[in-house]
Every structure is written in C-alpha cells, then in structure tokens.
Motif scaffolding. Structure first.
Motif, PDB file in Angstrom:
ATOM      1  N   LEU A 355      25.269  -3.216  42.327  1.00 61.93           N
ATOM      2  CA  LEU A 355      25.347  -4.310  41.354  1.00 61.93           C
ATOM      3  C   LEU A 355      25.929  -3.847  40.013  1.00 61.93           C
ATOM      4  O   LEU A 355      26.661  -4.598  39.362  1.00 61.93           O
ATOM      5  CB  LEU A 355      23.964  -4.926  41.154  1.00 61.93           C
ATOM      6  N   SER A 359      29.139  -5.860  38.071  1.00 61.50           N
ATOM      7  CA  SER A 359      28.589  -6.773  37.054  1.00 61.50           C
ATOM      8  C   SER A 359      29.134  -6.409  35.685  1.00 61.50           C
ATOM      9  O   SER A 359      29.531  -5.257  35.429  1.00 61.50           O
ATOM     10  CB  SER A 359      27.058  -6.701  37.033  1.00 61.50           C
ATOM     11  N   GLY A 363      24.998  -7.978  32.842  1.00 59.48           N
ATOM     12  CA  GLY A 363      24.340  -8.038  34.148  1.00 59.48           C
ATOM     13  C   GLY A 363      24.759  -9.202  35.012  1.00 59.48           C
ATOM     14  O   GLY A 363      24.130  -9.486  36.034  1.00 59.48           O
ATOM     15  N   VAL A 364      25.827  -9.893  34.623  1.00 51.62           N
ATOM     16  CA  VAL A 364      26.321 -11.033  35.407  1.00 51.62           C
ATOM     17  C   VAL A 364      27.294 -10.522  36.465  1.00 51.62           C
ATOM     18  O   VAL A 364      28.247  -9.799  36.160  1.00 51.62           O
ATOM     19  CB  VAL A 364      27.010 -12.078  34.512  1.00 51.62           C
ATOM     20  N   ILE A 365      27.054 -10.908  37.722  1.00 46.67           N
ATOM     21  CA  ILE A 365      27.881 -10.422  38.832  1.00 46.67           C
ATOM     22  C   ILE A 365      29.271 -11.052  38.790  1.00 46.67           C
ATOM     23  O   ILE A 365      29.425 -12.267  38.600  1.00 46.67           O
ATOM     24  CB  ILE A 365      27.223 -10.747  40.195  1.00 46.67           C
ATOM     25  N   ASN A 366      30.288 -10.204  38.946  1.00 46.13           N
ATOM     26  CA  ASN A 366      31.667 -10.665  39.104  1.00 46.13           C
ATOM     27  C   ASN A 366      31.876 -10.918  40.599  1.00 46.13           C
ATOM     28  O   ASN A 366      32.019  -9.983  41.380  1.00 46.13           O
ATOM     29  CB  ASN A 366      32.638  -9.596  38.590  1.00 46.13           C
ATOM     30  N   GLU A 370      32.618  -8.505  43.857  1.00 43.49           N
ATOM     31  CA  GLU A 370      31.632  -8.406  44.933  1.00 43.49           C
ATOM     32  C   GLU A 370      32.278  -8.689  46.286  1.00 43.49           C
ATOM     33  O   GLU A 370      32.048  -7.968  47.270  1.00 43.49           O
ATOM     34  CB  GLU A 370      30.483  -9.398  44.695  1.00 43.49           C
TER      35      GLU A 370
END
Length: 495
Positions: A355, A359, A363-366, A370
């Motif tokens: 993660l 991210s 902390g926001v997932i790209n 992914e």
C-alpha cells in the motif's frame, strides 16, 4: 467399481473450466489425474462426487448412469473424496472429527464415547501414525491433520477413493505409510484416483495416468510405458527442459545472520548466515522446528533470546510489520490461513503488503498504480483467473500460491523466506517460480527456502541447513548436497 466420466462440460459464469473432459477408472487400479493448476482436475472429481453439477456430459458407475446430488450420496455409494484443503474442525478432538455426523450412540441415544475412541484408535493404528484420538486437531501438525482426514475416509467402506495432493503436508515416513495403505487398498479391489504434482510419487505408485490441459482430456498413458518428459509435455504442451534451473548468483556479502536463537524446547541455539544472491535450503523432518525458526525471524514468534543482523546491523524484530520494514518477506506454509484473504480479489491481495508504494503521502490509494501492480504480478506468475478482480477463494490451490508469491515479490524484499513455496503447484508453475527465484538472487535478494521436497532442496539450494529437534544439525555445501547426507543429519546422525 468402474467409473467413467464422458464429455463433461462445466462453466462458472463466463469461465469454462471443463470442455468435454473425460476420465475412466478401472476396478482395483491406482490412476493418476494430472494437469497444470486450473486444468480442471479437482473440478472433475467434485462433479463425480456431487459437489458440483456438470453442464453437459454423462457419469457412469459400473455401467449405470448416475448423478449424485451431494457428496454424502456419493459416499454412501462407496466413492470418497479426500480434498486437498483439510476438511476438519480444529476445536474438536481427533475422535470427534472422525465421527462427526456418524456418532455411535447407545440404545438411549447417548453418544458412546469409549466405543468411538476405540474404533478411532484402531483405524489410526492401521495407518501406523502416533495420534491420540483425544488430541485436539488444532494441536496437531498439518501433516497429522492430513492423516486424520485419510483415517476418516478409511472408516467408510470405500470402493473408490479420490486423493487430492494427499502427501503435500506429510513427512517422508508418513508418505511411505500412506503408500503402503494405498497399495493394501488396491490389493483389496479399491480403486484410487491420485491427484498430485509430485512426479516421483506418480511413477512409483500409479498404474495409469490421465492428463488434462485447459479443461480438456489430452491422453491416458500406461505409467510403465511413459517417461516424466512425456507426461510434462502432454501437461503443458511443450518441453520444459531442466526441472531445476539453478543459477549461481551467490555473493560474499552477508544479508542475514542469526546468532543463538532460542525459544523453549522448539528452537535451540540456532545460528546461521545467508548471503546476498544465495538460496539457503532448510530441510529436516516435519516438526523439527523449521517453520518456527522462520516465524521467529519474521517476528511471528517471540524469542527467549538471540540476535539478528541484517547486512551487519543488529536489529530488533518484534512483529511482522517491523520485519517487512527491514526488507524481509515471508511466504508462509499455510496460504489459506496466513497467506491470503480468500474473500478479497487478486488485486486486493497483491496490493495489501504494498500500500505504501501505491498510495500518496496522505495514504490515499492510486488505483491506477494498484491495477498496474496487480496486473504485472498476475502476468509474471501466469495466474489463471478471469481477471484481477476475481476472488482468490475461487482460484485453484496452485494459483492461490502464485498470488502469495506475486504480492511479496512486488514488495521488493532484500530477504525472502519461502516456507514450502511450491506445495500444490504444478511442474510448469514450479519452473516459473524457480526462474523468479533466480531473477531475485541475480538482483541480490537472499532467499531462505524451507521445503519437504528433497529434489527441490537438492536442485535449487546453494547450501542446505538441516534442522533436527530444534537444533541446527549442520550446513551442507553445494558439492555435498545429497539425499543421503540430508537425511543423515535430519535423523540425528553426523557426517
């Protein structure tokens, strides 16, 4: 009992798993069923035993058309399936598992515990295993739990016994016991369907072999008139070349060193080093402490004392997160319990330990990253699926193992611990895993490989550390790695 499955079709949604697949079992024969992971072997047997229904095709048992609606119905007819994944309840005792839904009762309807215990013990004695019927399943090794599954099948007057990777978790001694039981059953007219990826077992045990590829029947061969190369080519449609493509990438730089590791009676003063680019094989009998040592290094078990050094620096590892942050990856022995979240997709499983890499600083997932990461892992390991959104629980066992590999390789570890890395994986997929291991060692990754498959240990290790009763019995250099030397140390002898 004779069994015929003719022109069987089966689809799960848009994914066609079986396409006019056929299989024929004669009375009193041991018949191997082989194919790559996802070829449809287990699905075909699940259709036979009523766990799945086929879309098209016919099933004959002793020339009569049958369609079992439930495995219990097949079992009553004398067809028993011992599944690859253990079908036990850990919180119950051995005896309770063996008699689940088959309890012996008195005339007043009270469970007859003593009689059940006595019968359970008789069956376990027949198998030649040291298991107390009063033992809790969760207290037994995976290998002994597998023997309990086999004991359950022997309680039924089986005429056909289907075994799916039965030796995957067994020791060499337990495997030989099982083979003796299988040969004894054959002599009494029982027919055995034997599903395994272990070629040596197939050639020493079986009479005939049927090969499936991509859900289709390819051929049936007499074992006596076949070679391993013939079978592999039929399975994967090409020559595979060297089974163990070992490269020499070992350097003089130490990646990991452990000194005087101790934990109760499980780990006793264990010390060893593994260099960058090296594959250190770890061998020993089941229960010798191999897995426990690896778990301690990875922070899954607390040590009483001992020291761990990574690239010469002393480190403290109290949990797996710390181990991962230090560059250690761990592919565990039990993929279903410790390696995967089965209800999650391939994408989610591969991305979970990565993660941080996909991210942003908040902390926001790209999701684009992914998807790219997951697709790359799926492609590199040739995971057979309907796509990265498929649930891992719906994959074959071998393809689940590939997902575990993909997620840890994506984390770019400096040190990678592999515990039974090719268990339940077909020979073509094993070759792919070995090639990935070579690529990793070429990049300087240090690999520790725990394996119960001696050909794998001998074929892929630079050195072999042998564990006996929690102690390091010795380390064997490449030129002296033989089955005899490994087993001498594993059983308490000395070289």
């Amino acid at each position: 009992m004779q069994v015929k499955l003719l022109d069987i079709d089966k689809s799960f949604g848009s994914n066609q798993v079986l396409k006019k697949a056929s299989f024929e079992l004669n009375s009193g024969e041991i018949h191997a069923l082989m194919g790559e992971n996802g070829a449809g072997k287990s699905t075909l047997m699940k259709i036979l035993t009523g766990l799945y229904t086929c879309d098209n095709g016919k099933i004959y048992v002793d020339d009569q058309i049958v369609n079992y609606s439930h495995p219990n119905e097949a079992e009553k007819a004398g067809i028993v399936f011992i599944h690859q994944e253990l079908n036990v309840i850990p919180d119950l005792t051995v005896e309770e598992n063996m008699f689940l839904c088959k309890e012996i009762t008195t005339k007043f309807g009270i469970v007859h515990k003593n009689k059940m215990k006595k019968e359970a013990q008789e069956i376990l004695n027949k198998l030649g295993v040291d298991i107390n019927p009063s033992d809790k399943l969760s207290d037994l090794s995976v290998g002994k739990q597998q023997m309990v599954e086999i004991a359950k099948a022997l309680m039924v007057d089986a005429k056909v016994l289907i075994m799916d990777e039965p030796t995957a978790a067994l020791t060499i001694a337990e495997t030989e016991i099982l083979f003796n039981v299988i040969r004894d059953l054959k002599s009494k007219g029982v027919s055995i369907v034997y599903i395994s990826h272990r070629m040596e077992e197939i050639f020493s045990l079986c009479d005939r072999i049927t090969i499936l590829r991509d859900g289709q029947y390819v051929a049936v061969k007499e074992i006596a008139n076949s070679t391993m190369q013939d079978i592999v080519k039929l399975m994967i449609g090409r020559e595979i070349g060297d089974r163990f493509p070992k490269d020499n990438n070992i350097t003089n730089e130490v990646a990991l060193e452990v000194k005087s590791l101790n934990k109760g009676k499980i780990i006793k003063n264990v010390s060893f080093k593994v260099n960058k680019g090296e594959i250190l094989g770890v061998s020993g009998l089941m229960g010798a402490g191999r897995t426990e040592i690896m778990q301690a290094i990875f922070g899954m078990q607390a040590l009483d004392n001992g020291e761990i050094y990574i690239e010469g620096e002393s480190v403290s590892i109290n949990n797996p997160l710390q181990a991962k942050q230090l560059g250690i990856g761990f592919i565990t022995e039990d993929r279903k319990v410790e390696g995967l979240l089965l209800e999650y997709s391939i994408r989610e499983n591969i991305s979970l330990p990565n993660l941080k890499n996909i991210s942003n600083k908040y902390g926001v997932i790209n999701f684009k990253k992914e998807k790219e990461l997951s697709n790359q892992g799926s492609d590199n390991f040739k995971i057979r699926s309907s796509g990265i959104e498929q649930s891992t629980g719906g994959l074959s066992g071998g393809n689940q193992q590939k997902v575990v590999f993909a997620k840890w390789v994506a984390s770019n570890p400096r040190i990678l611990i592999l515990d039974e890395p090719t268990r339940g994986v077909d020979i073509g997929a094993k070759k792919e895993i070995y090639n990935i291991m070579n690529e990793l060692t070429k990049a300087g990754v240090a690999i520790i490989m725990v394996s119960s498959e001696l050909p794998e240990i001998i074929g892929m290790s630079d050195r072999v550390a042998v564990i006996h009763e929690g102690k390091l019995a010795g380390i064997i250099n490449r030129e002296n790695i033989t089955e005899e030397n490994i087993m001498t140390l594993a059983t308490g002898g000395s070289l």
